[in-house]
Design an enzyme around this catalytic site. Structure first.
Site, mmCIF file in Angstrom:
data_model
loop_
_atom_site.group_PDB
_atom_site.id
_atom_site.type_symbol
_atom_site.label_atom_id
_atom_site.label_comp_id
_atom_site.label_asym_id
_atom_site.label_seq_id
_atom_site.Cartn_x
_atom_site.Cartn_y
_atom_site.Cartn_z
ATOM 1 N N HIS A 36 19.199 -77.307 1.097
ATOM 2 C CA HIS A 36 19.534 -76.049 0.642
ATOM 3 C C HIS A 36 21.373 -76.005 0.674
ATOM 4 C CE1 HIS A 36 19.621 -72.760 2.171
ATOM 5 N NE2 HIS A 36 17.791 -73.041 2.917
ATOM 6 N N ASP A 93 20.104 -73.435 9.087
ATOM 7 C CA ASP A 93 19.801 -72.961 7.538
ATOM 8 C C ASP A 93 20.765 -73.305 7.172
ATOM 9 O OD1 ASP A 93 18.201 -71.952 5.840
ATOM 10 O OD2 ASP A 93 18.126 -70.373 6.329
ATOM 11 N N GLU A 125 19.650 -71.049 -2.559
ATOM 12 C CA GLU A 125 18.177 -71.143 -2.403
ATOM 13 C C GLU A 125 18.107 -69.810 -1.803
ATOM 14 O OE1 GLU A 125 14.606 -71.462 0.518
ATOM 15 O OE2 GLU A 125 16.551 -70.832 0.556
ATOM 16 N N GLU A 126 18.360 -69.264 -1.464
ATOM 17 C CA GLU A 126 18.685 -67.999 -0.572
ATOM 18 C C GLU A 126 18.161 -67.128 -0.694
ATOM 19 O OE1 GLU A 126 17.655 -68.171 2.458
ATOM 20 O OE2 GLU A 126 18.434 -69.756 4.317
ATOM 21 N N ASP A 149 14.491 -78.611 4.978
ATOM 22 C CA ASP A 149 14.768 -76.848 5.334
ATOM 23 C C ASP A 149 14.420 -76.133 6.610
ATOM 24 O OD1 ASP A 149 15.758 -74.320 4.309
ATOM 25 O OD2 ASP A 149 14.669 -74.325 2.921
ATOM 26 N N HIS A 191 18.344 -66.351 9.791
ATOM 27 C CA HIS A 191 19.213 -65.502 8.733
ATOM 28 C C HIS A 191 19.463 -63.931 9.209
ATOM 29 C CE1 HIS A 191 15.932 -66.457 5.516
ATOM 30 N NE2 HIS A 191 17.275 -67.021 4.912
#
Ligand SMILES: [Zn+2]
Length: 466
Positions: free
Chosen positions: A284, A296, A330-331, A358, A429
């Site tokens: 992604h 990520d 995606e997130e 991912d 994140h």
């Protein structure tokens, strides 16, 4: 001589069952090509160049923002330059949530600031924030057991830890509190909520991440909710242990803006004999706004593009089409994944197998599949080709990556090239998701595994559904 023959014969007898257990061997030329792709990958700098470029020239790229649009332009440009066919953006609409101010402080009895970040999709407080006495819960289950309306005017604190595991399985358990706390706290009448970050580090960076998906009309609901860094959660726990009453102020001013645009970026190597049959390699393109999205999922983007590029360089393309899909949004709730499944519903029958990278850039150590019983010998043979990379057998209950959820549910076979995620949730994140965390040799090992897998899956005639 007869003794030698007897020894050789017994060796062959010993070897025969091993060979069968590894499944049918690929034709020598196919096996040699797969080996050649892996060797080339281990010596190829493209993946590192791509993730460096994406994380440096674009950086954070939250779904629906101008940054994510720049990332799509970047991807189209790179894929065209690398010689892929049918490079295109497949657009879709996405809710747009943007971060505002975010701070928290203990007011009483030991005034001091706390390190927090808003959870994606959180509602906002007034600019002055909300204040209330903290009520702690040791788990989401404990919060869910509290009676309706029992915490009027309070601030909920869910202090549930996450377990560190190599396969990341601790995340699936811990993420529940991130998804549900805001809504449970609302049900109890609370004015705000804090969770211990869904992460495994002891640094003072809180981990963001999406709450439950936004509703179709763009509404979010729930009380304003933030994650505390792990040391700040520890601190609040200690303060609570020393005082009967602990009050906290929470200021969060994110905004939910009118729906915006996102898109999936698609590129192909058309198959030489069965171009309608698709082997899909996904990652992604969007990334949370706190870091630069190197791990990520810049790493995943780099891995699948660099692997496919090696196939592109073969004298002739594989039998089936190899399609790279760089999913958008995606997130924020698999919005791109859903759009892809809807837009390609008519050809999902022709998606023969799919994989997504991912989970960062750690070494792949296990090969999971979710294929039909009659395809297991082929996947065992693929796994045997990957073995020199340090990849062992896994289960036949692969999930295949978040963006493959809807494809898997629609019956598309998937595999999981499972990375070592021991450290992944230390930086996931957070502002710490940066390029320096990527080990070039591990990244290259990923490219090698994807290149061999994609090539073999696209070259064989196996129906992975059966
Ligand atoms: Zn991701």
């Amino acid at each position: 001589m007869s003794h030698l023959i007897a020894v050789l014969a017994s060796c062959l007898l010993l070897l025969a069952p091993l060979t069968r257990a590894e499944g049918p061997l690929f034709p020598p030329g196919v096996r040699a090509t797969a080996d050649g792709l892996m060797a080339a990958a281990l010596d190829d700098a493209l993946a590192l160049e791509l993730v460096t470029s994406l994380s440096t020239e674009i950086g954070p790229r939250l779904a629906g923002t101008a940054q994510e649009a720049r990332a799509r332009d970047w991807a189209v440009d790179q894929l065209k330059k690398l010689g892929f066919s049918n490079v295109r953006v497949e657009p879709f609409a996405v809710p747009l949530w943007v971060r505002g101010d975010e701070r928290a402080e203990i007011l009483e009895p030991f005034p001091q600031p706390l390190a927090v970040t808003a959870l994606g999709g959180s509602t906002a407080t007034d600019p002055e924030g909300v204040a209330g006495d903290v009520v702690a819960f040791s788990s989401l289950a404990a919060l869910e057991a509290a009676p309706d309306g029992s915490l009027a005017g309070r601030i909920v604190f869910v202090d549930e830890p996450m377990t560190r595991t190599q396969d990341g399985s601790g995340y699936g358990v811990a993420v529940g509190k991130r998804r549900a706390t805001a809504y449970e706290a609302e049900r109890l009448g609370a004015v705000g909520a804090l969770i211990r970050s869904v992460g495994t580090d002891s640094h003072r960076f809180p981990h963001t991440g999406q709450m439950r998906r936004l509703t179709e009309d763009g509404g979010a609901g729930g009380v304003p909710t933030a994650a505390l860094s792990a040391p700040d959660a520890d601190q609040l726990r200690r303060v609570l242990a020393r005082a009967d009453q602990v009050s906290v102020r929470l200021v969060l001013t994110p905004q939910l803006l009118p729906p915006s645009r996102s898109g999936n970026v698609v590129a192909e190597i058309p198959g030489r004999e069965a171009p309608e049959e698709v082997v899909l390699a996904g990652a992604h393109l969007d990334a949370w706004d706190l870091g630069t999205g190197a791990v990520d999922d810049g790493a995943g983007v780099a891995i699948v593009v660099a692997a496919a590029r090696l196939l592109k360089a073969l004298p002739e393309p594989p039998r089936r089409t190899v399609r790279v899909v760089l999913f958008g949004a995606e997130e924020v709730g698999l919005v791109g994944a859903k759009a892809y499944a809807e837009q390609h519903a008519a050809e999902l029958e022709q998606h023969v197998i799919a994989a997504e990278s991912d989970f960062g850039a750690g070494r792949i150590w296990r090969f999971d599949t979710a294929v039909g019983q009659s395809a297991l010998p082929t996947t065992a043979a693929i796994r045997a080709v990957l073995h020199p990379l340090g990849i062992g057998p896994g289960s036949n209950s692969a999930r295949g990556g978040p963006d493959l959820t809807y494809l898997r549910e629609a019956g598309v076979p998937v595999v999981g090239l499972i990375q070592n995620g021991w450290d992944y949730f230390d930086l996931h994140h957070t502002p710490d998701d940066t390029l320096d965390k990527i080990e070039p040799a591990a990244l290259a090992q990923n490219v090698a595994a994807y290149a061999a897998f994609l090539y073999l899956a696209a070259e064989v005639e196996t129906d992975f559904r059966k």
